[in-house]
Motif scaffolding. Structure first.
Motif, PDB file in Angstrom:
ATOM      1  N   ARG A 151      31.742  45.611  56.303  1.00 52.38           N
ATOM      2  CA  ARG A 151      32.846  44.931  55.642  1.00 52.38           C
ATOM      3  C   ARG A 151      32.925  43.463  56.086  1.00 52.38           C
ATOM      4  NH1 ARG A 151      37.379  42.851  56.423  1.00 52.38           N
ATOM      5  NH2 ARG A 151      37.535  43.455  58.596  1.00 52.38           N
ATOM      6  N   LYS A 152      32.768  43.228  57.398  1.00 55.61           N
ATOM      7  CA  LYS A 152      32.837  41.866  57.919  1.00 55.61           C
ATOM      8  C   LYS A 152      31.660  41.017  57.436  1.00 55.61           C
ATOM      9  CE  LYS A 152      34.523  40.910  61.939  1.00 55.61           C
ATOM     10  NZ  LYS A 152      34.792  40.828  63.391  1.00 55.61           N
ATOM     11  N   ILE A 153      30.490  41.610  57.294  1.00 57.42           N
ATOM     12  CA  ILE A 153      29.319  40.885  56.781  1.00 57.42           C
ATOM     13  C   ILE A 153      29.563  40.469  55.331  1.00 57.42           C
ATOM     14  CG2 ILE A 153      26.895  41.141  56.082  1.00 57.42           C
ATOM     15  CD1 ILE A 153      26.582  42.846  58.711  1.00 57.42           C
ATOM     16  N   VAL A 154      30.087  41.385  54.520  1.00 54.73           N
ATOM     17  CA  VAL A 154      30.413  41.049  53.127  1.00 54.73           C
ATOM     18  C   VAL A 154      31.401  39.886  53.099  1.00 54.73           C
ATOM     19  CG1 VAL A 154      31.574  41.899  51.044  1.00 54.73           C
ATOM     20  CG2 VAL A 154      29.861  43.320  52.185  1.00 54.73           C
ATOM     21  N   ASN A 185      32.665  34.155  52.226  1.00 52.55           N
ATOM     22  CA  ASN A 185      33.378  32.989  52.739  1.00 52.55           C
ATOM     23  C   ASN A 185      32.711  32.512  54.026  1.00 52.55           C
ATOM     24  OD1 ASN A 185      35.228  30.995  53.182  1.00 52.55           O
ATOM     25  ND2 ASN A 185      36.798  32.358  53.993  1.00 52.55           N
ATOM     26  N   PRO A 186      31.574  31.839  53.914  1.00 50.35           N
ATOM     27  CA  PRO A 186      30.825  31.455  55.117  1.00 50.35           C
ATOM     28  C   PRO A 186      31.472  30.342  55.952  1.00 50.35           C
ATOM     29  CG  PRO A 186      29.749  30.587  53.162  1.00 50.35           C
ATOM     30  CD  PRO A 186      30.901  31.453  52.699  1.00 50.35           C
ATOM     31  N   ILE A 187      32.428  29.598  55.402  1.00 47.62           N
ATOM     32  CA  ILE A 187      33.068  28.523  56.145  1.00 47.62           C
ATOM     33  C   ILE A 187      33.922  29.118  57.257  1.00 47.62           C
ATOM     34  CG2 ILE A 187      34.733  26.633  56.013  1.00 47.62           C
ATOM     35  CD1 ILE A 187      33.715  26.151  53.163  1.00 47.62           C
ATOM     36  N   GLY A 188      33.686  28.673  58.464  1.00 47.94           N
ATOM     37  CA  GLY A 188      34.438  29.170  59.604  1.00 47.94           C
ATOM     38  C   GLY A 188      33.882  30.463  60.155  1.00 47.94           C
ATOM     39  N   GLY A 189      32.902  31.022  59.519  1.00 45.14           N
ATOM     40  CA  GLY A 189      32.306  32.266  59.989  1.00 45.14           C
ATOM     41  C   GLY A 189      30.805  32.148  60.035  1.00 45.14           C
ATOM     42  N   ASN A 190      30.316  31.092  60.608  1.00 45.64           N
ATOM     43  CA  ASN A 190      28.882  30.821  60.622  1.00 45.64           C
ATOM     44  C   ASN A 190      28.178  31.728  61.621  1.00 45.64           C
ATOM     45  OD1 ASN A 190      26.464  29.651  60.102  1.00 45.64           O
ATOM     46  ND2 ASN A 190      26.826  27.836  61.361  1.00 45.64           N
TER      47      ASN A 190
END
Length: 82
Positions: free
Chosen positions: A68-71, A76-81
């Motif tokens: 779920r977190k990967i999806v 939303n890749p910003i802030g979760g690089n």
């Protein structure tokens, strides 16, 4: 020493780590890694610990949350690089 991921999901390798608790239950979390532009990127404690009656149940819960977190990261890749 080489270890095998529990699952490869959307380009990420997910490793589950489970340990028994003092009360006879199991606690599991995940570590995620992928090859990035700078080489191997690893995120430890990717999910919070999941506690369950059996090792398999705890690992399953942690694995499902990691997916779920990967999806979410892909969406939303910003802030979760990672």
């Amino acid at each position: 020493m080489s270890r095998q991921p529990a699952e490869s999901f959307k380009g990420y390798d997910i490793f589950t780590i489970a340990i028994p608790t003092k009360d006879g239950r199991w606690s599991a979390t995940t570590e995620v890694q992928k090859m990035g532009a700078a080489g191997l990127e690893i995120m430890q404690s990717f999910t919070h610990p999941f506690e369950a009656a059996t090792e398999a149940e705890a690992k399953n819960a942690a694995l499902h949350e990691a997916e779920r977190k990967i999806v979410d990261l892909i969406a939303n890749p910003i802030g979760g690089n990672l």
